[in-house]
Design a protein around this motif. Structure first.
Motif, PDB file in Angstrom:
ATOM      1  N   SER A 270       0.741  -1.329  -0.007  1.00 24.44           N
ATOM      2  CA  SER A 270      -0.108  -0.103  -0.149  1.00 24.44           C
ATOM      3  C   SER A 270       0.918   1.139  -0.101  1.00 24.44           C
ATOM      4  O   SER A 270       0.349   2.378  -0.486  1.00 24.44           O
ATOM      5  N   PRO A 271       1.902   1.470   0.520  1.00 22.16           N
ATOM      6  CA  PRO A 271       2.873   2.756   0.434  1.00 22.16           C
ATOM      7  C   PRO A 271       3.146   2.893  -0.865  1.00 22.16           C
ATOM      8  O   PRO A 271       3.093   4.340  -1.139  1.00 22.16           O
ATOM      9  N   HIS A 272       3.226   2.083  -1.795  1.00 26.58           N
ATOM     10  CA  HIS A 272       3.738   2.293  -3.018  1.00 26.58           C
ATOM     11  C   HIS A 272       2.291   2.678  -3.985  1.00 26.58           C
ATOM     12  O   HIS A 272       2.413   3.741  -4.535  1.00 26.58           O
ATOM     13  N   LEU A 273       1.266   2.008  -3.458  1.00 27.51           N
ATOM     14  CA  LEU A 273       0.051   2.233  -4.175  1.00 27.51           C
ATOM     15  C   LEU A 273      -0.527   3.909  -3.779  1.00 27.51           C
ATOM     16  O   LEU A 273      -0.907   4.553  -4.747  1.00 27.51           O
ATOM     17  N   GLU A 274      -0.125   4.103  -2.277  1.00 26.87           N
ATOM     18  CA  GLU A 274      -0.509   5.356  -2.000  1.00 26.87           C
ATOM     19  C   GLU A 274       0.314   6.517  -2.730  1.00 26.87           C
ATOM     20  O   GLU A 274      -0.190   7.656  -3.143  1.00 26.87           O
ATOM     21  N   GLU A 275       1.596   6.197  -3.101  1.00 28.60           N
ATOM     22  CA  GLU A 275       2.333   7.229  -3.793  1.00 28.60           C
ATOM     23  C   GLU A 275       2.077   7.281  -5.128  1.00 28.60           C
ATOM     24  O   GLU A 275       2.009   8.517  -5.657  1.00 28.60           O
ATOM     25  N   THR A 276       1.674   6.286  -5.726  1.00 26.61           N
ATOM     26  CA  THR A 276       1.207   6.494  -7.049  1.00 26.61           C
ATOM     27  C   THR A 276      -0.111   7.406  -7.237  1.00 26.61           C
ATOM     28  O   THR A 276      -0.375   7.958  -8.183  1.00 26.61           O
ATOM     29  N   TRP A 277      -1.136   6.895  -6.187  1.00 27.01           N
ATOM     30  CA  TRP A 277      -2.204   7.788  -6.119  1.00 27.01           C
ATOM     31  C   TRP A 277      -2.123   9.038  -5.860  1.00 27.01           C
ATOM     32  O   TRP A 277      -2.622   9.905  -6.615  1.00 27.01           O
TER      33      TRP A 277
ATOM     34  N   GLY B 156     -13.110 -14.601  -3.353  1.00 26.32           N
ATOM     35  CA  GLY B 156     -13.829 -14.444  -2.129  1.00 26.32           C
ATOM     36  C   GLY B 156     -13.564 -13.408  -1.225  1.00 26.32           C
ATOM     37  O   GLY B 156     -14.105 -13.344  -0.155  1.00 26.32           O
ATOM     38  N   GLU B 157     -12.379 -12.387  -1.636  1.00 24.59           N
ATOM     39  CA  GLU B 157     -12.259 -11.458  -0.742  1.00 24.59           C
ATOM     40  C   GLU B 157     -12.733 -10.253  -1.233  1.00 24.59           C
ATOM     41  O   GLU B 157     -12.604 -10.149  -2.426  1.00 24.59           O
ATOM     42  N   THR B 158     -13.086  -9.121  -0.535  1.00 28.32           N
ATOM     43  CA  THR B 158     -13.689  -8.116  -0.913  1.00 28.32           C
ATOM     44  C   THR B 158     -12.648  -6.842  -0.242  1.00 28.32           C
ATOM     45  O   THR B 158     -12.724  -6.528   0.834  1.00 28.32           O
ATOM     46  N   ILE B 159     -11.875  -6.067  -1.180  1.00 30.75           N
ATOM     47  CA  ILE B 159     -11.121  -5.145  -0.656  1.00 30.75           C
ATOM     48  C   ILE B 159     -11.447  -3.616  -1.155  1.00 30.75           C
ATOM     49  O   ILE B 159     -11.705  -3.745  -2.184  1.00 30.75           O
ATOM     50  N   LEU B 160     -11.655  -2.693  -0.082  1.00 28.12           N
ATOM     51  CA  LEU B 160     -12.031  -1.478  -0.259  1.00 28.12           C
ATOM     52  C   LEU B 160     -10.736  -0.579  -0.496  1.00 28.12           C
ATOM     53  O   LEU B 160      -9.872  -0.475   0.541  1.00 28.12           O
ATOM     54  N   PHE B 161     -10.720   0.240  -1.448  1.00 26.19           N
ATOM     55  CA  PHE B 161      -9.813   1.424  -1.798  1.00 26.19           C
ATOM     56  C   PHE B 161     -10.511   2.756  -1.581  1.00 26.19           C
ATOM     57  O   PHE B 161     -11.354   3.032  -2.258  1.00 26.19           O
ATOM     58  N   ARG B 162     -10.208   3.237  -0.603  1.00 27.11           N
ATOM     59  CA  ARG B 162     -10.683   4.653  -0.323  1.00 27.11           C
ATOM     60  C   ARG B 162      -9.489   5.561  -0.361  1.00 27.11           C
ATOM     61  O   ARG B 162      -8.492   5.590   0.337  1.00 27.11           O
ATOM     62  N   PHE B 163      -9.797   6.891  -1.099  1.00 29.19           N
ATOM     63  CA  PHE B 163      -8.886   7.685  -1.494  1.00 29.19           C
ATOM     64  C   PHE B 163      -9.165   9.051  -0.947  1.00 29.19           C
ATOM     65  O   PHE B 163     -10.367   9.672  -0.578  1.00 29.19           O
ATOM     66  N   SER B 164      -8.048   9.932  -0.490  1.00 28.30           N
ATOM     67  CA  SER B 164      -8.389  11.366   0.028  1.00 28.30           C
ATOM     68  C   SER B 164      -7.252  12.180  -0.682  1.00 28.30           C
ATOM     69  O   SER B 164      -6.288  11.482  -1.099  1.00 28.30           O
ATOM     70  N   ARG B 165      -6.938  13.229  -0.305  1.00 25.90           N
ATOM     71  CA  ARG B 165      -5.973  14.056  -0.864  1.00 25.90           C
ATOM     72  C   ARG B 165      -4.693  13.869  -0.117  1.00 25.90           C
ATOM     73  O   ARG B 165      -3.620  14.166  -0.830  1.00 25.90           O
TER      74      ARG B 165
ATOM     75  N   LYS C  13      -3.860  10.530   1.792  1.00 23.58           N
ATOM     76  CA  LYS C  13      -3.533   9.195   1.643  1.00 23.58           C
ATOM     77  C   LYS C  13      -4.453   8.297   0.940  1.00 23.58           C
ATOM     78  O   LYS C  13      -5.869   8.526   0.519  1.00 23.58           O
ATOM     79  N   ILE C  14      -4.115   6.794   0.780  1.00 18.54           N
ATOM     80  CA  ILE C  14      -4.963   5.932   0.380  1.00 18.54           C
ATOM     81  C   ILE C  14      -5.221   4.853   1.489  1.00 18.54           C
ATOM     82  O   ILE C  14      -4.244   4.582   2.467  1.00 18.54           O
ATOM     83  N   THR C  15      -6.414   4.378   1.620  1.00 20.81           N
ATOM     84  CA  THR C  15      -6.666   3.285   2.708  1.00 20.81           C
ATOM     85  C   THR C  15      -7.255   2.144   2.073  1.00 20.81           C
ATOM     86  O   THR C  15      -8.125   2.006   1.191  1.00 20.81           O
ATOM     87  N   ILE C  16      -6.805   0.824   2.643  1.00 26.37           N
ATOM     88  CA  ILE C  16      -6.978  -0.251   1.936  1.00 26.37           C
ATOM     89  C   ILE C  16      -7.410  -1.288   2.966  1.00 26.37           C
ATOM     90  O   ILE C  16      -6.703  -1.269   4.229  1.00 26.37           O
ATOM     91  N   SER C  17      -8.740  -1.855   2.927  1.00 33.06           N
ATOM     92  CA  SER C  17      -9.158  -2.583   4.202  1.00 33.06           C
ATOM     93  C   SER C  17     -10.143  -3.629   3.548  1.00 33.06           C
ATOM     94  O   SER C  17     -10.578  -3.441   2.407  1.00 33.06           O
TER      95      SER C  17
END
Length: 428
Positions: free
Chosen positions: A304-311, A333-342, A344-348
């Protein structure tokens, strides 16, 4: 119907495993040693007879800039008299279960038959390429006379190797951590005293700018001519065509018998394009690297740190273009939420009503393909639906997982005994 059972090995199984490996590879000298802990050795039995084997060798890799526990599948083999009977599929399922249980977030293997593994959610990585430069091509290339090859030994060699290795951008590759340590610390000493292997420093006006590692006389053409194999070529800063060509001229100058240089190390696409225009050729090596994501949510959290940097590089653009700066992926079978703000990115993990936000269902193999930056993967997913809510998700997904070429780099120096302490090492 024969009963097929996959399980972890026991001490009494080892002799039968060795015999199976010799039969499967039709080689009396073949063996699987050194084996990892037995709970990482998987066998498949048919009516009590061992007919399949795979060992899982754990390594730590840098994937998208983060340290990730990985399992490399080693000595995958099936009894020749029991091919196409579902043994390999059962064995891979058991290996995936064991790796997930042991916290090995991704898997790697090298194989000449990628199609079989693709059926079990494995993703092909770009084929290994060797760039072939003949002496006549190198002589025609523009070069920089300030560039020289010099012998490097001891601390000087180690310092140069460290400087170049650290300058490499790991975000485009999956690089074994121990492989990096091997390059930084052991390489210079390892090559000393070898007649055919070489380690040269590359200088520009006397200042070290890189190093080149390889072997002379290690490969031959069909005509029997002698070649030079370049295994690694690293620079503190990206090299120009003139620097590469002068380094090649330096390699050729050691002996007139050598007629070709085989670059097995990756070069920048712009350099490859220039060298191809000059007449060089590219040959593909036989085996294909494959990648599988075992634990989807834990792996995405790890990188996620790299995904956040890209985002964050595109956050203003996205917030203007999409209605809801979040989306959900449904994978295996897994559902992963990507939530973005100005900021950071949150993955849960996601447990709410998925119909309320942009979402899409993709396969484990498609996610691996996205992580590796394969061109065309997004188009393939997009072709399933033209719904506006899917387009919002696709827009965000394309910026989190941009297209780029990912390679795998590990070798026998990367393998280590697996311990739980290794998982607790802090990120590099």
């Amino acid at each position: 119907m024969p009963k097929i059972v996959s399980r972890t090995a026991m001490p009494d199984d080892m002799e039968d495993i060795e015999l199976l490996i010799k039969r499967a590879f039709d080689n009396p000298s073949a063996h699987g040693r050194p084996y990892p802990a037995l709970d990482l050795v998987i066998i498949t039995e048919m009516d009590g007879e061992i007919v399949g084997h795979v060992s899982i060798r754990p390594i730590d890799v840098i994937a998208r800039g983060s340290r990730v526990c990985c399992g490399v599948l080693h000595m995958v083999c099936i009894d020749p008299s029991h091919q196409r009977e579902g043994i390999g599929t059962a064995m891979l399922h058991e290996a995936a279960r064991v790796m997930d249980e042991e916290g090995l977030l991704i898997s790697l293997l090298e194989t000449p038959v990628p199609r079989f593994y693709e059926l079990s959610d494995w993703c092909q990585l770009p084929p290994k390429k060797t760039l072939v430069l003949t002496r006549s091509i190198v002589n025609k290339l523009p070069s920089d006379g300030r560039v020289e090859l010099v012998e490097i030994t001891g601390d000087r060699g180690i310092d140069l190797v460290r400087s170049c290795s650290r300058s490499h951008d790991p975000l485009h590759d999956i690089v074994a951590v121990d492989n990096r340590s091997y390059l930084e610390i052991d390489l210079a000493d390892h090559l000393q005293g070898s007649i055919t292997k070489f380690l040269h420093g590359i200088t520009l006006s006397g200042k070290p700018i890189g190093f080149i590692v390889g072997e002379r006389g290690s490969t031959y053409t069909k005509e029997g001519t002698l070649n030079i194999k370049v295994e690694r070529c690293c620079f503190i800063n990206p090299p120009s065509l003139e620097i590469i060509s002068q380094a090649c001229k330096g390699l050729f100058s050691f002996d007139e018998e050598f007629t070709e240089i085989h670059f097995k190390t990756p070069l920048a696409p712009s350099l490859i394009s220039s060298l191809e225009k000059a007449g060089s050729t590219i040959i593909h090596q036989g085996n294909i690297d494959m990648l599988r994501i075992n634990s989807v949510s834990r792996f995405l959290e790890a990188i996620s740190p790299h995904l956040e940097e890209t985002w964050l590089n595109h956050v203003e653009e996205i917030i203007e273009r999409v209605k809801v700066p979040e989306f959900a992926l449904q994978v295996a079978g897994e559902t992963i939420l990507f939530r973005f703000s100005r900021e950071k990115i949150t993955i849960s993990d996601f447990t709410c009503d998925i119909d309320l936000i942009p979402s899409m269902r993709i396969s484990r193999k498609e996610l691996a393909s996205l992580v590796c930056g394969h061109a065309g993967t997004l188009d393939l997913i997009r072709s399933r639906s033209e719904k506006a809510i899917l387009q919002d998700a696709m827009t965000q997904l394309s910026l989190v997982f941009p297209e780029r070429e990912t390679r795998v780099r590990y070798n026998s120096h990367s393998f280590r005994a697996f311990t739980r302490l290794a998982r607790e090492n802090p990120p590099l």
